[in-house]
Design a protein around this motif. Structure first.
Motif, short mmCIF file in Angstrom:
data_model
loop_
_atom_site.label_atom_id
_atom_site.label_comp_id
_atom_site.label_asym_id
_atom_site.label_seq_id
_atom_site.Cartn_x
_atom_site.Cartn_y
_atom_site.Cartn_z
N LEU A 141 -6.54 -2.24 2.57
CA LEU A 141 -7.58 -1.23 2.88
C LEU A 141 -7.53 -0.04 2.01
N HIS A 142 -6.42 -0.18 0.81
CA HIS A 142 -6.19 0.96 -0.07
C HIS A 142 -7.24 1.00 -0.98
N ASP A 143 -8.00 2.09 -1.40
CA ASP A 143 -8.93 2.09 -2.36
C ASP A 143 -8.79 3.28 -3.43
N SER A 187 -7.32 -5.43 -6.98
CA SER A 187 -6.53 -4.50 -6.80
C SER A 187 -5.77 -4.80 -5.26
N THR A 191 2.95 -5.62 -0.61
CA THR A 191 3.52 -6.82 -0.88
C THR A 191 2.90 -7.87 -0.09
N GLY A 236 -2.93 -4.29 -15.30
CA GLY A 236 -3.14 -2.99 -15.96
C GLY A 236 -2.35 -2.37 -14.82
N ASP A 238 -2.06 0.86 -14.79
CA ASP A 238 -2.68 2.13 -13.96
C ASP A 238 -4.12 2.22 -14.63
N ALA A 239 -5.11 2.95 -14.32
CA ALA A 239 -6.45 2.89 -14.34
C ALA A 239 -6.74 2.97 -15.75
N ASP B 170 11.34 -1.64 2.09
CA ASP B 170 10.35 -1.21 3.01
C ASP B 170 10.22 -2.24 3.95
N TYR B 240 -2.16 -5.77 11.42
CA TYR B 240 -0.52 -5.12 11.79
C TYR B 240 -0.03 -5.03 13.06
N SER B 328 0.81 5.94 12.00
CA SER B 328 2.03 6.13 11.18
C SER B 328 1.17 6.05 9.70
N PRO B 330 2.16 5.80 5.71
CA PRO B 330 2.91 5.35 4.65
C PRO B 330 3.27 6.33 3.75
N ALA B 331 4.41 6.80 3.62
CA ALA B 331 4.87 7.99 2.97
C ALA B 331 5.60 7.17 1.56
N GLN B 427 2.33 12.48 -3.71
CA GLN B 427 1.76 11.33 -2.88
C GLN B 427 2.40 11.25 -1.58
C1 B1M Z 1 -7.78 -4.44 -11.70
O1 B1M Z 1 -6.82 -3.89 -12.27
C2 B1M Z 1 -6.37 -2.94 -11.60
C3 B1M Z 1 -5.58 -2.24 -12.74
C4 B1M Z 1 -4.76 -1.19 -12.21
C5 B1M Z 1 -4.84 -0.80 -10.83
C6 B1M Z 1 -5.56 -1.44 -9.87
C7 B1M Z 1 -6.32 -2.64 -10.36
N1 B1M Z 1 -5.53 -1.11 -8.53
C8 B1M Z 1 -4.69 -0.26 -8.85
N2 B1M Z 1 -4.07 0.10 -10.08
C9 B1M Z 1 -3.63 1.14 -10.64
O2 B1M Z 1 -4.19 2.21 -11.25
C10 B1M Z 1 -4.17 3.34 -10.15
C11 B1M Z 1 -4.18 4.60 -11.02
O3 B1M Z 1 -3.47 4.75 -11.85
C12 B1M Z 1 -2.84 3.20 -9.54
O4 B1M Z 1 -3.44 2.83 -8.11
P1 B1M Z 1 -2.36 3.47 -6.83
O5 B1M Z 1 -3.15 2.73 -5.56
O6 B1M Z 1 -1.15 2.79 -6.86
O7 B1M Z 1 -2.41 4.96 -6.72
C13 B1M Z 1 -3.25 5.67 -6.35
C14 B1M Z 1 -4.10 6.58 -7.36
C15 B1M Z 1 -2.76 6.91 -5.27
N3 B1M Z 1 -1.94 6.02 -4.31
C16 B1M Z 1 -2.22 5.58 -3.34
O8 B1M Z 1 -3.59 5.54 -3.02
C17 B1M Z 1 -1.65 4.87 -2.14
C18 B1M Z 1 -0.53 6.10 -1.54
C19 B1M Z 1 0.00 5.66 -0.35
C20 B1M Z 1 0.67 6.95 0.14
C21 B1M Z 1 -0.77 5.05 0.81
C22 B1M Z 1 -2.11 5.46 1.17
C23 B1M Z 1 -2.76 6.58 0.83
C24 B1M Z 1 -2.47 4.88 2.40
N4 B1M Z 1 -2.07 3.64 3.10
CO1 B1M Z 1 -0.52 2.58 2.44
N5 B1M Z 1 -0.08 3.71 1.15
C25 B1M Z 1 0.94 3.70 0.48
C26 B1M Z 1 1.22 4.60 -0.77
C27 B1M Z 1 2.65 5.18 -0.97
C28 B1M Z 1 2.78 5.97 -2.11
N6 B1M Z 1 3.57 7.23 -1.95
O9 B1M Z 1 2.35 5.70 -3.21
C29 B1M Z 1 1.44 2.22 0.56
C30 B1M Z 1 0.78 1.47 -0.35
N7 B1M Z 1 1.08 1.77 1.86
C31 B1M Z 1 2.05 0.83 2.45
C32 B1M Z 1 1.80 0.51 3.87
C33 B1M Z 1 2.98 -0.18 4.38
C34 B1M Z 1 0.60 0.80 4.51
N8 B1M Z 1 -0.25 1.61 4.05
C35 B1M Z 1 -1.48 1.50 5.15
C36 B1M Z 1 -2.39 2.54 4.86
C37 B1M Z 1 -2.72 3.64 4.12
C38 B1M Z 1 -3.75 4.66 4.44
C39 B1M Z 1 -5.19 3.93 5.20
C40 B1M Z 1 -3.01 5.45 5.38
C41 B1M Z 1 -3.90 5.30 3.02
C42 B1M Z 1 -4.99 4.29 2.22
C43 B1M Z 1 -6.29 5.13 2.27
C44 B1M Z 1 -7.23 4.59 1.13
N9 B1M Z 1 -8.43 4.92 1.30
O10 B1M Z 1 -6.80 4.03 0.12
C45 B1M Z 1 -1.20 0.33 5.93
C46 B1M Z 1 -1.83 -0.77 5.59
C47 B1M Z 1 -3.58 -0.66 5.65
C48 B1M Z 1 -4.36 -1.76 4.94
N10 B1M Z 1 -4.69 -2.64 5.59
O11 B1M Z 1 -4.19 -1.88 3.71
C49 B1M Z 1 0.27 0.35 5.94
C50 B1M Z 1 0.80 -1.10 6.14
C51 B1M Z 1 1.21 1.38 6.87
C52 B1M Z 1 0.78 1.31 8.13
N11 B1M Z 1 1.88 1.80 9.06
O12 B1M Z 1 -0.07 0.80 8.71
C53 B1M Z 1 3.32 0.85 1.64
C54 B1M Z 1 3.20 -0.35 1.01
C55 B1M Z 1 4.76 -1.22 0.75
C56 B1M Z 1 4.70 -2.40 0.61
N12 B1M Z 1 5.87 -3.06 -0.20
O13 B1M Z 1 3.88 -3.20 0.49
C57 B1M Z 1 3.02 2.13 0.62
C58 B1M Z 1 3.66 1.77 -0.64
C59 B1M Z 1 3.87 3.01 1.29
C60 B1M Z 1 5.24 2.61 1.70
N13 B1M Z 1 6.32 2.55 0.95
O14 B1M Z 1 5.75 2.65 2.80
C61 B1M Z 1 -2.23 1.89 -10.03
O15 B1M Z 1 -1.68 1.11 -9.01
#
Ligand code: B1M
Lengths: 270, 549
Positions: A141-143, A187, A191, A236, A238-239, B170, B240, B328, B330-331, B427
C-alpha cells in the motif's frame, strides 16, 4: 552555495528566484531543455514554477487559481508552470542539491495546483514521449515514492496511467493492453511484496505479452540484482532514475537517443 | 602476514586457525553449546572485513547470509587477508531498566506443603525455590528477568542482542527468511540463545535451571510467533495478521494468547513448566504492547493517556481503560543505527547527548560509558537535530543554512551527519509523527488533552523529551506530563508472570483496543510531508473530533 554556481549564459525569465534555480542545472543539454520550458511563457508561469520548486503550496494554490481566472488553458498552467517547475526539482534531486523532504513539499505544492487543473484538463495536443503504466504491486500500500515517480515522468513529457496501490498482475496486463503502453513501472516497498513483481512479470510471459512492453521496477528494497533476477528490463533507484530508465526504454524502442527524445518533444511543443 | 582484529585488538593470523581460536586467544567470550561442531548455531560472528581470506562457508553455515559466519567453522585460509570480526554484542545498554509498578502478586505457581503447584496441578516436589522467567523478545534485543516467584521479586536481569540478525534487521526480512529454505532456523537460534543466557544466569545465581517453573514471553507478533513455532508468513502479507489472529477470527480459538509446555518449545527450564504469551493487540502490534499497557496500568486509567513505544516499528496507543486505539508506525532503523553514516545502537562509545552554541563554540557531546566516540545513537541524534534547529544551522527540511553538505558532530573523530542522513531521519521521524497524529485524531483529542505520555522502549528512556517535542518526534504534550517508562514490555511480562489476575486483565484490555490502519487516512501524504519537517507537531484543533477519518 552561490559560489558553486556557474555563470549564466543568458536569462530566460525576468524572475530572479527562478533564474537562480535554473542555474542549478549544469549539464548543457539539460540547460537547453530547461530553458526551453520557460522561454517566452507568461511571467505567472515562472511564478508558479518558482513557488513549486520552493514548495510553497499556498502560493501555488493561489497562483494556479489566478492563472486560470486570467484565461490561461489548464494545459498551459500544467505544462508551463507546474511541470516545468517539477523538471527543475527532478534535476536538483538527482544532483543531491535537494533531498526527499524538499521533493515532497514540491510534490505537495504540485498537488495543490493539480486540484484545480485535473478536473478541467483536456487531451493535450502534444505528442507524448511515451505512455507508461505505473502501480504498486499486490499486497503493498505504499504509494508516496511511486507518486513522485509519476510526477517526474509527467514532468518529462510521458503520459502516465496510475493504477494506484495493491495492483494485481491481471490489472497491469489489462492496463498495458488498453493504453498500448510501451513501459510498465512497478513499485514495491516491502521485502515480502517484492516477489509479486516477479509474479507479475511471469503473468505477462504466460499471456505471451512479455515482448509487448518494457518493464521497469523500483522501490526501497529493490536492487539492480533483484531486478535482473526477476526478469525486468530496467531498475530505477529513485524517481529521477525511473525517468531516465523510462526514456531509455522508449528510446531503445523507437531507435533514437533517449534523452534527445524527451528534450525534442518538449521543444516541439513550445 | 596480516593481523586479525577484534574490537581494536589484533593478533597475527595463522592458516587453519578458526575465529573461535582467535577469540580464545583474545579472551573474548563467544557462546556455544555443541562443543564447536557447528550444530548449535550460537557462535555467530560478524565478519567486518577479510571474508575472502577465510575458508568457504561449511554445510552447517548455509543458513547464514551476508557478512556472518560461525566462529567454529570459519578458519583463516589466506594469511595475508586483513580479517576483522565482531561478536554479537551481549550487553546493549538499552532495555533493562523499567518502571516498577506495585501490583499485588497472585502467582499461578506456588508452594503448597512439600509440592510445587501450578494452579491445582502438582508439578514437582518442592526443593530449593520456585523461579519464573519473563522474556521480551525484541527484533533487535532480547531482555529477560529471572523472578523469585515465592517473593515476587526480580533476582536478575539480562539482555543480549537478538541473534537472528543474519535473517535481516526488520521483521519483514525475518518473515521472508523464515519462509525460505531455512525455515525454523530463526526459532532455533533464538531458543539456543535464550537457553544459553538462562544457563549463565542460573550459574551466577547458583540455582538449577529446573527450578524455573514458569515463563512468560512477549514480543511483536512476528518475534513472538517465531519463538512459539507458529508460521509467520501471514504477518508478512496483507492484512498482516498472526495465524493466531486469523484463527481467532475464524472462531477456532478464543484468544491470541499462547500457552505451551517448556519441553514443547525446547526451552531448557523445568520441562513441564507453563510458558505463556499474552494476547496480541492486532496485526504487527504484538504482545509486547499488551505488556506495555499492563506496565503503565492502562487497565486503571480513567483519563486519556498515550503510550509511544519507540523502535524500528513504533507502536502508539491512545485511550483510557474503556476505549483505546492502537497503530504501528513503520519508522525503520534510522534512529537505531541503521542507514545513517555514523549511526549506531546505544552501545559504549555512542554519542548520546549533543549540545551546540550559537556563537561558534565547539560541539559538546557525551558518549555512553565515556568511551571515544564510535558513532551516534538515537538520543544523540534527537539532541543533534533539535540543536541544529535551535541554533539556526538547519532549516525545517534538513538543509544546512550555510549550504554545507554535512555537519560534524564529533569533529575530533571526523564524524558527521550528511544531508542524505537527515533525509532518512526525516522519513523515520515522520513515520513516528504520522502514527501519533492519526491515532490522536481518530480518537478525537489533541496532544494538550493527553493527561500522560508514556515513552517506552529502545532509546526513548535516554531521550531529552523537550528536544524530541521540538522536532516533532513526539506529540507536543507538556513536558511535565511525559513519563519515561523504560522497558515497559519486560516489566509487563514480569507482572503477568507473577499474577494470574494480570493475565485476565490483559485479555480484557486487548478486547477494548481498536487497531488503526494508518493507510486508511485519506490525507496520509499531507501528514507524512508535514511530519518530515523538523518542527513541533501542530495539530489544528479543528482537525480533531471523533468523527474525523
Ligand atoms: C517503476 O520504477 C520505480 C523506480 C523507482 C521507484 C519506484 C518505482 N518506486 C519507488 N521508487 C524510488 O523512487 C522514490 C523517490 O526517490 C523512492 O521511493 P520510496 O518509497 O523509497 O521513498 C519515498 C519518497 C518516501 N518514503 C516512503 O514513502 C516510505 C516511508 C516509510 C516510513 C513507510 C510509510 C510512509 C508507510 N508504511 Co511502511 N513505510 C516504510 C518506510 C520507512 C522509511 N523510513 O523509509 C517501510 C517501507 N514500511 C515498512 C513496513 C514493515 C510497513 N509499512 C506499512 C505501512 C505504511 C504506511 C501506510 C503507514 C505508510 C505508507 C503510506 C503511503 N501512502 O505510502 C505496513 C504495510 C502496509 C502495506 N500493505 O503496504 C508495514 C508492514 C508496517 C505495519 N506495521 O503495518 C518497512 C518495510 C520493511 C521491509 N523490509 O519490508 C519500512 C522500510 C519501514 C521499516 N523498516 O520498518 C524510491 O524507492
Amino acid at each position: 552555495m552561490e559560489a558553486h554556481l556557474p555563470e549564466t549564459p543568458y536569462m530566460t525569465t525576468q524572475h530572479a528566484g527562478l533564474e537562480k534555480e535554473i542555474r542549478y542545472v549544469t549539464k548543457p543539454f539539460e540547460v537547453k531543455h530547461i530553458r526551453s520550458l520557460f522561454e517566452g511563457t507568461d511571467p505567472i508561469m515562472h511564478e508558479i514554477a518558482f513557488n513549486l520548486i520552493s514548495g510553497d503550496q499556498v502560493e501555488v494554490d493561489r497562483l494556479t487559481r489566478e492563472a486560470l481566472a486570467r484565461g490561461f488553458e489548464a494545459n498551459a498552467v500544467l505544462d508551463d508552470g507546474l511541470i516545468a517547475g517539477m523538471a527543475v526539482v527532478g534535476i536538483k534531486f538527482r544532483d543531491n542539491i535537494i533531498f526527499v523532504p524538499e521533493v515532497l513539499i514540491a510534490a505537495r505544492a504540485m498537488k495543490a495546483g493539480m486540484a484545480y487543473i485535473e478536473p478541467i484538463l483536456s487531451e493535450s495536443g502534444v505528442e507524448p514521449v511515451g505512455t507508461v503504466i505505473m502501480g504498486t504491486v499486490k499486497g503493498d500500500l505504499h504509494d508516496i515514492g511511486k507518486n513522485l515517480c509519476i510526477m517526474m515522468l509527467r514532468g518529462a513529457g510521458f503520459v502516465v496511467h496510475d493504477l494506484g496501490v495493491d495492483t494485481k498482475p491481471e490489472e497491469f496486463i489489462d492496463a498495458v493492453l488498453e493504453h498500448g503502453a510501451q513501459v510498465l513501472g512497478m513499485s514495491a516497498l516491502l521485502t515480502t511484496t517484492m516477489p509479486n513483481m516477479g509474479r507479475a512479470i511471469e503473468a505477462f510471459e504466460a499471456e505471451g505479452l512479455r515482448e509487448e512492453v518494457s518493464i521497469m521496477v523500483g522501490g526501497a528494497p529493490v536492487t539492480q540484482e533483484f531486478a535482473e533476477d526477476m526478469g525486468a528490463d530496467g531498475y530505477g533507484k529513485d524517481a529521477i532514475a525511473c525517468v531516465d530508465m523510462a526514456r531509455a526504454l522508449v528510446g531503445v524502442r523507437d531507435g533514437s537517443a533517449p534523452l534527445e527524445t524527451a528534450a525534442g518533444a518538449r521543444e516541439a511543443s513550445s | 602476514m596480516s593481523p586479525i582484529h577484534h574490537a581494536g585488538r589484533e593478533l597475527d593470523s595463522a592458516a587453519g586457525m578458526t575465529i573461535f581460536d582467535y577469540a580464545d586467544s583474545l579472551s573474548v567470550r563467544v557462546p556455544t553449546s555443541c562443543g564447536r561442531s557447528g550444530e548449535c548455531h550460537e557462535c555467530i560472528v560478524e565478519v567486518r572485513s577479510g571474508m575472502e581470506g577465510l575458508t568457504p562457508p561449511t554445510e552447517s553455515e548455509r543458513f547464514l547470509r551476508g557478512g556472518y559466519r560461525l566462529a567454529c567453522q570459519a578458519a583463516v585460509a589466506e594469511v595475508d587477508a586483513d580479517v576483522e570480526f565482531a561478536v554479537l554484542r551481549r550487553q546493549p545498554r538499552i532495555l533493562t531498566r523499567s518502571v516498577r509498578r506495585r501490583t499485588a502478586p497472585a502467582p499461578l505457581t506456588e508452594r503448597r506443603g512439600s509440592g510445587v503447584y501450578f494452579g491445582e496441578e502438582r508439578v514437582d516436589a518442592y526443593r530449593d525455590g520456585i523461579y519464573g522467567l519473563a522474556v521480551d523478545v525484541g527484533t533487535t534485543t532480547v531482555a529477560l528477568n529471572v523472578v523469585d516467584l515465592e517473593r515476587a521479586e526480580v533476582v536478575h536481569t539480562a539482555s543480549f542482542e537478538n541473534p537472528q540478525r543474519f535473517g535481516g534487521s526488520d521483521v519483514m526480512h525475518r518473515i521472508s527468511y523464515d519462509g525460505g529454505e531455512h525455515s525454523g532456523e530463526l526459532r532455533r537460534v533464538m531458543l539456543s540463545a535464550i537457553n544459553f543466557e538462562v544457563g549463565e544466569v542460573c550459574r551466577r545465581l547458583g540455582i538449577h535451571r529446573r527450578r524455573i517453573y514458569e515463563a512468560v514471553f512477549v514480543g511483536n507478533s512476528t518475534m513472538r510467533d517465531i519463538v512459539f513455532g507458529v508460521d509467520v508468513q501471514s504477518i508478512g502479507e496483507k492484512p498482516y495478521k498472526s495465524l493466531t489472529e486469523v484463527e481467532l477470527e475464524a472462531g477456532e480459538r478464543s484468544t491470541t494468547a499462547l500457552e505451551v509446555r517448556a519441553r514443547d518449545l525446547d526451552l531448557r527450564i523445568f520441562p513441564g513448566a507453563n510458558v505463556y504469551s499474552p494476547p496480541l493487540v492486532g496485526c504487527h502490534v504484538g504482545s509486547d504492547v499488551t505488556a506495555d499497557l499492563m506496565a503503565v496500568g492502562m487497565n486503571e486509567q480513567d483519563d486519556a493517556v498515550m503510550l509511544v513505544d519507540v523502535g524500528t516499528n513504533t507502536e502508539v496507543v491512545v485511550g483510557n481503560r474503556l476505549r483505546m486505539m492502537a497503530a504501528s508506525c513503520p519508522a525503520g532503523p534510522a534512529f537505531e543505527g541503521g542507514a545513517i553514516t555514523y549511526g549506531m545502537p546505544g552501545y559504549d562509545g555512542a554519542v548520546e547527548a549533543v549540545g551546540l552554541s550559537e556563537d561558534g563554540a565547539p560541539v559538546r557531546y557525551e558518549t555512553i560509558g565515556g568511551a571515544p566516540a564510535e558513532g551516534i545513537c538515537g538520543s544523540g541524534l534527537v539532541d543533534l537535530l533539535s540543536e541544529l534547529r535551535r541554533t539556526g544551522r538547519m532549516n525545517e527540511l534538513g538543509a544546512f543554512n550555510d549550504g554545507a553538505g554535512e555537519f560534524y558532530f564529533a569533529p575530533d573523530r571526523d564524524m558527521y551527519v550528511s544531508r542524505a542522513d537527515l533525509s532518512a531521519l526525516a522519513q523515520a521521524k515522520s513515520a513516528n509523527f504520522c502514527g501519533q497524529w492519526i491515532v490522536l485524531r481518530r480518537y478525537g483529542i489533541t496532544p494538550e488533552e493527553v493527561s500522560r505520555l508514556y515513552l517506552a522502549g529502545g532509546f526513548a528512556n535516554y531521550v531529552d523529551a523537550g528536544h524530541a517535542v521540538s522536532i516533532g518526534f513526539i506529540a507536543n504534550v507538556p513536558e511535565e506530563r511525559v513519563a519515561k517508562v523504560g522497558n515497559a514490555s519486560l516489566e509487563g511480562a514480569t507482572i503477568m508472570l507473577t499474577s494470574g489476575r494480570a493475565r485476565e486483565a490483559a485479555e480484557e484490555l486487548v478486547r477494548r483496543i481498536e487497531h488503526v490502519e494508518l493507510e486508511t487516512a485519506p490525507d496520509f501524504f499531507d501528514i507524512f510531508v508535514e511530519g518530515c519537517m523538523f518542527k513541533p507537531m501542530q495539530m489544528p484543533r479543528a482537525s480533531t473530533g471523533a468523527a474525523a477519518p
